[in-house]
Design an enzyme around this catalytic site. Sequence first.
Site, short mmCIF file in Angstrom:
data_model
loop_
_atom_site.label_atom_id
_atom_site.label_comp_id
_atom_site.label_asym_id
_atom_site.label_seq_id
_atom_site.Cartn_x
_atom_site.Cartn_y
_atom_site.Cartn_z
N HIS A 17 41.11 36.88 37.77
CA HIS A 17 40.28 35.70 38.03
C HIS A 17 39.77 35.85 39.46
CE1 HIS A 17 40.06 32.91 34.75
NE2 HIS A 17 41.33 33.11 34.46
N ASP B 262 39.67 30.13 37.11
CA ASP B 262 41.00 29.56 36.87
C ASP B 262 41.09 28.18 37.54
OD1 ASP B 262 40.73 30.83 39.33
OD2 ASP B 262 42.78 31.62 39.39
N TYR C 283 19.98 34.96 31.84
CA TYR C 283 20.11 33.52 32.09
C TYR C 283 18.86 33.00 32.79
CZ TYR C 283 25.17 34.51 31.61
OH TYR C 283 26.40 34.92 31.18
N GLU D 200 43.58 26.21 47.61
CA GLU D 200 43.81 25.35 46.44
C GLU D 200 43.70 23.86 46.76
OE1 GLU D 200 47.46 27.34 45.80
OE2 GLU D 200 46.83 28.23 43.91
#
Length: 405
Positions: free
Chosen positions: A113, A118, A310, A385
């Site tokens: 990841h 994640d 895209y 985080e």
Amino acid sequence: MISTLPYTPTLDTLSRVRLEIRALQPQLVAWRRRLHQKPELGFTEYQTAEFISQQLTTWGIEHQTGVAKTGVVATIKGHRPGPVLAIRADMDALPIHELNDVPYRSQHDGLMHACGHDGHVAIALGAAYYLSKHQEQLAGTVKIIFQPAEEQPGGAKPMINEGVLRNPDVDAIIGLHLWNNLSLGTVGVRSGPMMAATELFQCTIQGKGGHGAIPHQTVDSIVVTAQIINALQTIVSRNVDPLKAAVVTVGKLNAGSALNVIADSAHFGGTIRYFDLAYKSFFKERIEQIVSGICQSYGAQYTFEYQPLYPPVINDPGMTDLVRSVALSVVETPADIVPECQTMGGEDMAFFLQEVPGCYFFLGSANADKGLAYPHHHPRFDFDETALSMGVELFMRCVEKFSSL
Ligand code: NI
């Protein structure tokens, strides 16, 4: 349910995050780290989807699995009537061997990841959990879309084709990308185009091989290719409006096998990026013109393949205003909102934004002091985080604001 990870939130950054979401922080970290240890490539996110589904089941949240193969869609209905807002989180990893030496290092060799998806799943799970505890106050419905294969070939389009934006019909969509180009505590929000259209091309030049010392009996595919690659550089510099951003990159070139042999054929390819839809078919046409013209002048043949992957990510002005005002209420100072945040990177969130108005935004996640500032897709990528609970707070305030409009 709250784990005891050695984690100290940065109090300043989270000072405007409600206590109930701040209390979720250790759990968000635990989810993120669990997902980080089990990275899966696009359309093979089976363990990821199973984990998401297990959590949603535990919280009694109605959801559908197997959407576009590995996608999961949760629907949380409020007890009061109101609009339908979708939150999108991508969940795939990359074919990169992780070089971080952390306890939650990838356990899948060669997979990682390395883009923060994640974290996106953990934030979306936090949002689902919070909403499931507040259904009485919620007006309207929130659909949480866990999308496979953002990194390629793209899971957004197949999810839309399978009806993810219908029944109940989605009125607007939001999504975020944790972003290491921005520091923790900042949010990048921009109206209009904010990520580029991504197109790919491949080309084979067929010449006539021969002896390296007898060039006049050959058509040298390497010389022809060299002319083409040089000429491609003039597309952006001479054909595109200088006030519009675009990129033409040749990222791959293969030709020849020996120093004294003129190569029979050469193969090359690359990627195109741009923001303005006026250029939708321009690059395909212009590249082929150059390839064809140069091949003709040297007597070479070619095959040419072009794949518009895209479209550009284009944010709706109204939804961008909503996200910006919400972000302003969460960050410490107005200077923490980065207004002109654009990248030539691509994102298949673009397909959702073509269907319904919405806003995709960047959530700053870099923290150089902690060594968490490697770029996305780097084998040492990791993020602060603390951004996780900030992400949940942003989403929840967007839901609250959208349903009260
Ligand atoms: Ni990404």
